[in-house]
Each structure stands twice: as structure tokens, then as C-alpha cells.
Write a protein that holds these residues in place. Sequence first.
Motif, mmCIF file in Angstrom:
data_model
loop_
_atom_site.group_PDB
_atom_site.id
_atom_site.type_symbol
_atom_site.label_atom_id
_atom_site.label_comp_id
_atom_site.label_asym_id
_atom_site.label_seq_id
_atom_site.Cartn_x
_atom_site.Cartn_y
_atom_site.Cartn_z
ATOM 1 N N HIS A 89 46.823 -48.873 29.721
ATOM 2 C CA HIS A 89 45.360 -48.823 29.859
ATOM 3 C C HIS A 89 44.637 -49.034 28.523
ATOM 4 O O HIS A 89 43.427 -49.183 28.503
ATOM 5 C CB HIS A 89 44.925 -47.504 30.529
ATOM 6 C CG HIS A 89 45.455 -46.264 29.898
ATOM 7 N ND1 HIS A 89 46.702 -45.759 30.220
ATOM 8 C CD2 HIS A 89 44.931 -45.431 28.981
ATOM 9 C CE1 HIS A 89 46.917 -44.657 29.523
ATOM 10 N NE2 HIS A 89 45.859 -44.441 28.756
ATOM 11 N N TYR A 90 45.361 -49.057 27.398
ATOM 12 C CA TYR A 90 44.745 -49.301 26.087
ATOM 13 C C TYR A 90 45.142 -50.644 25.468
ATOM 14 O O TYR A 90 44.698 -50.972 24.369
ATOM 15 C CB TYR A 90 45.127 -48.194 25.099
ATOM 16 C CG TYR A 90 44.577 -46.820 25.412
ATOM 17 C CD1 TYR A 90 43.319 -46.647 25.986
ATOM 18 C CD2 TYR A 90 45.319 -45.688 25.112
ATOM 19 C CE1 TYR A 90 42.826 -45.386 26.263
ATOM 20 C CE2 TYR A 90 44.828 -44.417 25.386
ATOM 21 C CZ TYR A 90 43.581 -44.275 25.958
ATOM 22 O OH TYR A 90 43.102 -43.022 26.225
ATOM 23 N N GLU A 91 45.975 -51.413 26.136
ATOM 24 C CA GLU A 91 46.519 -52.636 25.538
ATOM 25 C C GLU A 91 45.462 -53.598 25.021
ATOM 26 O O GLU A 91 45.643 -54.239 23.994
ATOM 27 C CB GLU A 91 47.426 -53.365 26.535
ATOM 28 C CG GLU A 91 48.788 -52.757 26.662
ATOM 29 C CD GLU A 91 49.677 -53.498 27.653
ATOM 30 O OE1 GLU A 91 49.163 -54.354 28.408
ATOM 31 O OE2 GLU A 91 50.881 -53.197 27.670
ATOM 32 N N ASN A 92 44.353 -53.719 25.715
ATOM 33 C CA ASN A 92 43.309 -54.660 25.297
ATOM 34 C C ASN A 92 42.230 -54.025 24.428
ATOM 35 O O ASN A 92 41.244 -54.685 24.096
ATOM 36 C CB ASN A 92 42.660 -55.298 26.533
ATOM 37 C CG ASN A 92 43.658 -56.094 27.341
ATOM 38 O OD1 ASN A 92 44.506 -56.779 26.772
ATOM 39 N ND2 ASN A 92 43.576 -55.991 28.654
ATOM 40 N N ASP A 93 42.411 -52.764 24.052
ATOM 41 C CA ASP A 93 41.379 -52.036 23.313
ATOM 42 C C ASP A 93 41.656 -51.919 21.818
ATOM 43 O O ASP A 93 40.811 -51.457 21.067
ATOM 44 C CB ASP A 93 41.240 -50.617 23.879
ATOM 45 C CG ASP A 93 40.815 -50.625 25.339
ATOM 46 O OD1 ASP A 93 40.102 -51.556 25.741
ATOM 47 O OD2 ASP A 93 41.204 -49.699 26.071
ATOM 48 N N LEU A 94 42.848 -52.331 21.401
ATOM 49 C CA LEU A 94 43.267 -52.093 20.026
ATOM 50 C C LEU A 94 43.302 -53.384 19.219
ATOM 51 O O LEU A 94 43.822 -54.397 19.676
ATOM 52 C CB LEU A 94 44.651 -51.437 20.012
ATOM 53 C CG LEU A 94 44.773 -50.171 20.845
ATOM 54 C CD1 LEU A 94 46.213 -49.692 20.878
ATOM 55 C CD2 LEU A 94 43.848 -49.080 20.328
ATOM 56 N N GLU A 95 42.747 -53.309 18.026
ATOM 57 C CA GLU A 95 42.822 -54.457 17.123
ATOM 58 C C GLU A 95 44.221 -54.569 16.541
ATOM 59 O O GLU A 95 44.808 -55.636 16.495
ATOM 60 C CB GLU A 95 41.788 -54.302 16.008
ATOM 61 C CG GLU A 95 41.637 -55.511 15.139
ATOM 62 C CD GLU A 95 40.486 -55.347 14.167
ATOM 63 O OE1 GLU A 95 40.724 -55.522 12.959
ATOM 64 O OE2 GLU A 95 39.364 -55.022 14.628
ATOM 65 N N LYS A 96 44.766 -53.424 16.060
ATOM 66 C CA LYS A 96 46.137 -53.416 15.559
ATOM 67 C C LYS A 96 46.616 -51.991 15.321
ATOM 68 O O LYS A 96 45.825 -51.053 15.190
ATOM 69 C CB LYS A 96 46.277 -54.235 14.285
ATOM 70 C CG LYS A 96 45.490 -53.716 13.090
ATOM 71 C CD LYS A 96 45.720 -54.641 11.915
ATOM 72 C CE LYS A 96 44.630 -54.454 10.879
ATOM 73 N NZ LYS A 96 44.779 -55.351 9.748
ATOM 74 N N VAL A 97 47.933 -51.834 15.279
ATOM 75 C CA VAL A 97 48.564 -50.566 14.914
ATOM 76 C C VAL A 97 48.667 -50.571 13.398
ATOM 77 O O VAL A 97 49.228 -51.503 12.815
ATOM 78 C CB VAL A 97 49.980 -50.448 15.537
ATOM 79 C CG1 VAL A 97 50.693 -49.214 15.026
ATOM 80 C CG2 VAL A 97 49.891 -50.429 17.057
ATOM 81 N N ILE A 98 48.130 -49.531 12.752
ATOM 82 C CA ILE A 98 48.238 -49.517 11.291
ATOM 83 C C ILE A 98 49.278 -48.509 10.797
ATOM 84 O O ILE A 98 49.858 -48.711 9.740
ATOM 85 C CB ILE A 98 46.880 -49.289 10.591
ATOM 86 C CG1 ILE A 98 46.268 -47.959 10.948
ATOM 87 C CG2 ILE A 98 45.945 -50.434 10.858
ATOM 88 C CD1 ILE A 98 45.149 -47.561 10.012
ATOM 89 N N ILE A 99 49.518 -47.429 11.559
ATOM 90 C CA ILE A 99 50.595 -46.501 11.198
ATOM 91 C C ILE A 99 51.361 -46.154 12.472
ATOM 92 O O ILE A 99 50.850 -45.446 13.332
ATOM 93 C CB ILE A 99 50.059 -45.217 10.534
ATOM 94 C CG1 ILE A 99 49.132 -45.538 9.362
ATOM 95 C CG2 ILE A 99 51.241 -44.363 10.041
ATOM 96 C CD1 ILE A 99 48.461 -44.326 8.743
ATOM 97 N N PRO A 100 52.598 -46.632 12.590
ATOM 98 C CA PRO A 100 53.379 -46.321 13.789
ATOM 99 C C PRO A 100 53.813 -44.861 13.815
ATOM 100 O O PRO A 100 53.924 -44.206 12.779
ATOM 101 C CB PRO A 100 54.579 -47.260 13.692
ATOM 102 C CG PRO A 100 54.621 -47.740 12.297
ATOM 103 C CD PRO A 100 53.270 -47.550 11.695
ATOM 104 N N HIS A 101 54.088 -44.358 15.006
ATOM 105 C CA HIS A 101 54.403 -42.955 15.222
ATOM 106 C C HIS A 101 55.585 -42.470 14.378
ATOM 107 O O HIS A 101 55.555 -41.387 13.809
ATOM 108 C CB HIS A 101 54.670 -42.696 16.707
ATOM 109 C CG HIS A 101 54.865 -41.260 17.012
ATOM 110 N ND1 HIS A 101 56.100 -40.707 17.251
ATOM 111 C CD2 HIS A 101 53.975 -40.234 17.073
ATOM 112 C CE1 HIS A 101 55.976 -39.414 17.459
ATOM 113 N NE2 HIS A 101 54.692 -39.104 17.362
#
Length: 196
Positions: A7-19
Amino acid sequence: LFCVPRHYENDLEKVIIPHGLIMDRTERLARDIIQDMGGHHIVALCVLKGGYKFFADLLDYIKALNQNSDKSVPLTVDFIRVKSYCNDKSTNNVKVIGGDELSSLSGKVSLLGSDIVETGRTMQTLLSLLSESNPKMVKVVRPRLRRSVVFVFISDIGFEVPDAFLVGYALDYNEYFRDLSHICILNDQAKEKYRV
């Protein structure tokens, strides 16, 4: 390349710090806290809501180190809630909820776990409120610090981040995205989609 809720796939510009990187740095912060504060009774104060995930993970690492190392830190836990945002803008009004029980910090070492430093206004309000309770010492631990802001009162910082609107790992945009494991930059379409 990272797993994010559909449900968030199209809402993010990029991942800057992975978990995984967040968890590794949080473990290092826990080790530093044990090293610096071992032997002191600490009152760990979580700043809700954005700091809850980092705070819980940090305390889990401290508990594990308490059981498996030569130094240990006795802990008690408390919570305070702060609200200062609507949409992606600061309201310039810091609301503190739950600060009436801070008298228990008198003469004790306090570990303040929060989310992100941006303008510093929220942190200044919290530190002023804490100082009224006369704690012995306050150590501020934050997982993220905006690149454009530097404050001398921040004891331990996990990551320096760009000056962009971040979500994930309990950081929200109008209560959305707290369930995202990574720290990400929100895109402009999502800001409109979830605006209140």
C-alpha cells in the motif's frame, strides 16, 4: 530492491536507510550507552509517537547487553508525547502531553529517546521541561539528525539524514507510514494523497 508494504509502493521517493542498517547502528548506540553510563540507574524516557520504535529497539539491545556483558545499566521506563506537525510543516506550537509525572526524574540520570532533530524547537521545549525536575544528567539519543541542523545538546546520533520529509521506522505523515521498516523519503504525490 527493498521490501515495503504494497500500500506504500507508489508513495516513496526512495529508501535512504534500510532497516538492517538502522538495527546495526542502534545496537552500537546501546553499547555506547552501557559503556558511558554503566552503573547509573537510568530513567529511559520515550518521546512518543515517532520515537517509540527506536526506543523499543534500543532498550532491547540494552537489555541483551545487560545480560551478556561485564557492565550493566538498571533501567526504569517512562513516556511523554509531543506533537508539533500537521502535514509536512511544523506548527511552531509544541504540545507536550504527559509531562506532569516528570518529578520522578529528580536527581536521576535520564536517557531521552526521541525521533529526529529538525528545528530543535521540540528538543529545547523538552529539555526545558526536564530541567524543572532537576535530573542529575540528561543524555539525548536520536536515530536521525537533519544535515542542516547541529545542536551541542545531542549526546548520541544514529544517522545524519538529508533535509527532506522522512517517513518510516515510526516517523509518520499524518499517522501513516509508522508501519514501514525502512527510513524513506516521501514523494510529493503521497503528501497530497494523505494530506489532512
